[in-house]
Design a protein around this motif. Structure first.
Motif, PDB file in Angstrom:
ATOM      1  N   MET A 300     -11.706   9.340 -35.035  1.00 27.59           N
ATOM      2  CA  MET A 300     -10.960   8.289 -34.355  1.00 27.59           C
ATOM      3  C   MET A 300     -11.255   6.968 -35.090  1.00 27.59           C
ATOM      4  O   MET A 300     -10.511   6.212 -35.328  1.00 27.59           O
ATOM      5  CB  MET A 300     -11.131   8.181 -32.982  1.00 27.59           C
ATOM      6  CG  MET A 300     -10.509   9.646 -32.242  1.00 27.59           C
ATOM      7  SD  MET A 300     -11.134   9.520 -30.491  1.00 27.59           S
ATOM      8  CE  MET A 300     -10.049  10.877 -29.870  1.00 27.59           C
ATOM      9  N   ASN A 301     -12.455   6.683 -35.289  1.00 29.14           N
ATOM     10  CA  ASN A 301     -12.956   5.548 -35.834  1.00 29.14           C
ATOM     11  C   ASN A 301     -14.210   5.456 -36.417  1.00 29.14           C
ATOM     12  O   ASN A 301     -15.201   5.540 -35.996  1.00 29.14           O
ATOM     13  CB  ASN A 301     -12.909   4.592 -34.686  1.00 29.14           C
ATOM     14  CG  ASN A 301     -13.269   3.025 -35.258  1.00 29.14           C
ATOM     15  OD1 ASN A 301     -13.463   2.686 -36.322  1.00 29.14           O
ATOM     16  ND2 ASN A 301     -13.495   2.027 -34.280  1.00 29.14           N
ATOM     17  N   PRO A 302     -13.983   5.905 -37.991  1.00 32.34           N
ATOM     18  CA  PRO A 302     -15.318   6.220 -38.576  1.00 32.34           C
ATOM     19  C   PRO A 302     -16.216   4.538 -38.695  1.00 32.34           C
ATOM     20  O   PRO A 302     -17.343   5.117 -38.948  1.00 32.34           O
ATOM     21  CB  PRO A 302     -14.843   6.362 -40.254  1.00 32.34           C
ATOM     22  CG  PRO A 302     -13.632   6.470 -39.997  1.00 32.34           C
ATOM     23  CD  PRO A 302     -12.812   5.892 -38.976  1.00 32.34           C
ATOM     24  N   ASN A 303     -15.721   3.667 -38.207  1.00 31.80           N
ATOM     25  CA  ASN A 303     -16.671   2.460 -38.409  1.00 31.80           C
ATOM     26  C   ASN A 303     -17.185   1.903 -36.971  1.00 31.80           C
ATOM     27  O   ASN A 303     -17.855   0.945 -36.863  1.00 31.80           O
ATOM     28  CB  ASN A 303     -15.716   1.273 -38.840  1.00 31.80           C
ATOM     29  CG  ASN A 303     -15.145   1.520 -40.342  1.00 31.80           C
ATOM     30  OD1 ASN A 303     -15.933   1.979 -41.168  1.00 31.80           O
ATOM     31  ND2 ASN A 303     -13.857   0.995 -40.320  1.00 31.80           N
ATOM     32  N   LEU A 304     -17.053   3.099 -36.064  1.00 33.03           N
ATOM     33  CA  LEU A 304     -17.563   2.604 -34.860  1.00 33.03           C
ATOM     34  C   LEU A 304     -19.077   2.429 -34.673  1.00 33.03           C
ATOM     35  O   LEU A 304     -19.838   3.244 -35.269  1.00 33.03           O
ATOM     36  CB  LEU A 304     -16.998   3.824 -33.836  1.00 33.03           C
ATOM     37  CG  LEU A 304     -17.584   3.528 -32.201  1.00 33.03           C
ATOM     38  CD1 LEU A 304     -16.808   2.513 -31.678  1.00 33.03           C
ATOM     39  CD2 LEU A 304     -17.494   5.012 -31.413  1.00 33.03           C
TER      40      LEU A 304
END
Lengths: 442, 282
Positions: A300-304
């Motif tokens: 969903m959000n690799p940079n989380l």
């Protein structure tokens, strides 16, 4: 119209001829998937792991000459039906997994479908047994006093494990003026953060509490922390009342969390997918989720920027507990022609190198404790918490479903502000007494 | 003047309300389809962050990856083959059976008919294990024939019901005329009953084609080899226990929806007529 029907008749006749010829070909095919010679068949439901499984199968064939066919049958409910049907038809593959509760597992063992792996696990000074997290292995074991009537032993090989704990967003921590490397350790610190969240437009803790079992999970965590395992199990056995002050304290925690603002709006009807989406998109400060979330958030959000933490403790009297250990396991077909080959493969498959590869590729937590050092930081945090893990399947006693439902729904009413902890405790105890009476009368 | 204005306003208001309602229903029906198509052009990340129906960037590669990753061609052909076979089987067996139930007198006719109707009430997943064991004993498990026979069985009850209702109201004089011309019972079914039941057959074809095209659980249980699986099973490979690859799944579903939409469009003129044929036959 009549012309159309004539064409239709033509199509019908042509199709019938085609059908007959192809079906005859279909009848003559030899569909056996049972491994013959140096070939092992494995059935599983783990879609996200199929590519990694196939790669490992290639490596095993290159090393030993034994071909391993990983057959994927997803989704998991359809897989369960297939395995049950295959068991009745004595068509199970050499290696397979069982989904469901421990009683499903025991019914397969009773029917003679699953090989007892105890002797293999204990060979060479328990070399194979020692590579696993004990709590992961415990779910595949039946002890002497098990209520299922199964001979003591180990019947499955754990592949991965899960723990359910809290996560926090490091960037939002900074935004709230908190140290992202210092998550709350005590319940009071947690509640205090709730007050800060209330002042912003951020969401507090998100979780799939619409799927009520996760409420039960957190309530049990705190029950273990406040009153200890023995008293929790005594409550389940009916020896301690849910109106006991310790249980009222557990229920009171949910009231405190609601009042502080640390819980997200709409939490009690939230499905886990929505909770994951909110946390992954940086809208929620905390999440209560399982270790599978690492893979979900990555998609969903690799940079989380996040980390996991134990639920903040209320008391120092007893250790904090989290639900964990339950993951995927493989079993060997006791009636299979390749039992020995299947066991050899599982030994190789569960070894450190293979499990590290699997963990890296799929972001799942390996059941092999030797892999902890070689996996991602967040996964490693989840793995390290295995020391605090417990699971209802290994308690030896289980609560009545009606009581669990009353407790979970009661907590929902506390969060909604409709009932007090005392009222809910009294209602849960009423259900407990009713269920105990029913059991006695049987 | 005032009365005319009142009725005109009333008519317009009612029309506006009806159209607003129909529009709301249409949007509700179309939205999932549009969301599926829009999501098929997004990335896994943007599906969760960009909720608009028009993606900022179109990822056409999703279609190619979906086709490549799940061996789309083979499974697509399998699905076409199963759908055509099952629908043909259902049309033949159900029309023959419905004709017999409608026109012939034989012992136990009503009992057999009610048994077929009762089968409509049985939830299909409840019979999977029994079907598996039956096919295993007949050595038809893991064969296309076994799957096709099961699916024909699944679709028979409703189709027989629809066709019998039609045949019951078909004028007997048409059959008498055919009999005078020398037609046998089978000849009357083929030359008279079937051509007249075109609209009902269209409904039977569309409903059953849709059911077979979308079926995957029975296929998953019966087949052990990937080569025989239908397309819907292949698409499940994008759906994990916790993680679903939405862009690829939606791309695959969009392609999979095309044949059934085409079939529906081709046959739509018969469908409403067919569904109401039970009431009026002429």
């Amino acid at each position: 119209m009549i012309g159309g029907i004539k064409n239709f008749k033509g199509v019908l006749v042509f199709s019938l001829l085609t059908l007959a010829s192809i079906n005859l070909a279909g009848c003559s095919s030899q569909p056996s998937t049972q491994a013959k010679g140096k070939s092992i068949s494995v059935w599983h439901w783990m879609t996200d792991r199929q590519t990694a499984f196939e790669e490992l199968a290639k490596r095993y064939e290159a090393a030993t000459g034994v071909k391993v066919n990983f057959e994927l049958y997803a989704p998991s409910d359809a897989y369960s039906q297939k395995v049950r049907a295959a068991a009745q038809g004595i068509n199970l593959p050499d290696i397979f997994g069982i989904l469901g509760e421990k009683r499903d597992f025991s019914s397969f063992i009773k029917a003679g479908h699953i090989l007892d792996l105890t002797s293999y696990m204990n060979e060479n000074d328990q070399a194979w047994r020692n590579i696993f997290f004990p709590k992961a292995l415990a779910l595949n074991e039946f002890n002497e006093d098990n209520s299922y009537g199964i001979n003591t032993g180990t019947y499955g090989v754990p592949i991965d494990i899960m723990t359910i704990q809290m996560l926090y967003n490091k960037d939002l921590f900074k935004q709230l003026g908190l140290d992202p490397e210092k998550p709350p350790v005590t319940f009071q610190e947690f509640i205090d953060i709730g007050k800060k969240i209330k002042e912003t437009k951020l969401q507090g803790m998100v979780s799939g509490w619409g799927e009520v079992w996760m409420i039960d999970c957190l309530a049990n965590n705190y029950a273990f922390n406040i009153m200890g395992k023995d008293k929790v199990l005594a409550t389940i056995r009916g020896e301690v009342s849910y109106t006991d002050p310790d249980w009222i304290e557990v229920l009171g925690l949910f009231e405190k969390m609601r009042n502080s603002g640390v819980l997200s709006d709409g939490l009690i009807s939230m499905v886990n997918k929505t909770a994951e989406q909110l946390f992954a998109n940086g809208k929620a400060v905390f999440a209560f989720n399982g270790s599978w979330c690492v893979n979900v958030y990555k998609g969903m959000n690799p940079n989380l920027n996040y980390a996991s933490m134990l639920p903040p403790k209320v008391s120092d009297k007893y250790p904090m507990a989290i639900w964990g250990g339950a993951g995927s396991s493989f079993m060997v077909n006791a009636r299979g022609q390749n039992k020995e080959e299947a066991v050899k493969f599982l030994k190789w498959f569960s070894a450190r190198d293979q499990q590290t590869y699997l963990s890296e590729k799929t972001n799942n937590l390996s059941a092999n404790k030797e892999c902890v050092g070689s996996i991602s930081e967040v996964l490693s945090q989840f793995a390290k918490s295995m020391d605090f893990a417990t699971h209802p399947n290994i308690w030896g006693v289980s609560e009545f479903p009606a009581v669990i439902e009353a407790l979970d729904k009661g907590i929902q009413t506390i969060i909604l502000g409709e009932k007090t902890p005392e009222q809910v405790a009294a209602e849960v105890q009423k259900v407990k007494v009713r269920e105990l009476d029913k059991k006695k009368n049987k | 003047m005032n009365t005319s204005f009142y009725y005109k306003t009333k008519k317009i208001s009612i029309n506006v309300l009806i159209h607003a309602f129909l529009l709301a229903v249409a949007v509700t029906c179309l939205f999932p389809l549009l969301w599926m198509i829009a999501s098929s052009f997004k990335t896994q990340e943007t599906i969760f962050s960009d909720i608009s129906l028009i993606p900022k960037q179109f990822h056409f590669m999703n279609y190619w990856i979906a086709i490549k990753e799940c061996d789309f061609g083979r499974y697509f052909l399998n699905s076409i083959f199963y759908t055509v076979s099952v629908v043909c089987g259902i049309v033949i067996v159900s029309s023959l059976a419905a004709y017999a139930f409608s026109r012939f007198k034989f012992p136990g006719k009503n009992i057999f008919f009610y048994m077929f109707m009762a089968a409509m009430m049985i939830p299909i997943p409840g019979s999977f294990v029994a079907l598996y064991i039956l096919l295993n004993k007949l050595h038809l498990r893991n064969t296309p024939l076994g799957y096709i026979l099961c699916m024909i069985n699944v679709g028979l009850s409703t189709s027989i019901f629809l066709l019998k209702t039609f045949f019951d109201k078909m004028p007997k004089e048409l059959e008498d005329a055919a009999r005078i011309d020398g037609c046998s019972k089978l000849g009357i079914w083929w030359h008279v009953a079937l051509p007249l039941s075109g609209p009902v057959l269209a409904v039977v074809v569309v409903f059953n084609a849709l059911a077979v095209w979308n079926e995957y659980i029975l296929a998953l249980i019966i087949f052990d080899t990937k080569t025989s699986m239908p397309l819907q099973v292949a698409l499940q490979t994008f759906q994990g226990e916790f993680v679903t690859n939405y862009p690829l799944l939606m791309a695959g579903l969009t392609i999979a929806a095309v044949p059934i939409i085409i079939l529906y469009l081709v046959m739509q003129k018969y469908i409403i007529k067919g569904v109401t044929q039970g009431a009026v036959v002429g």
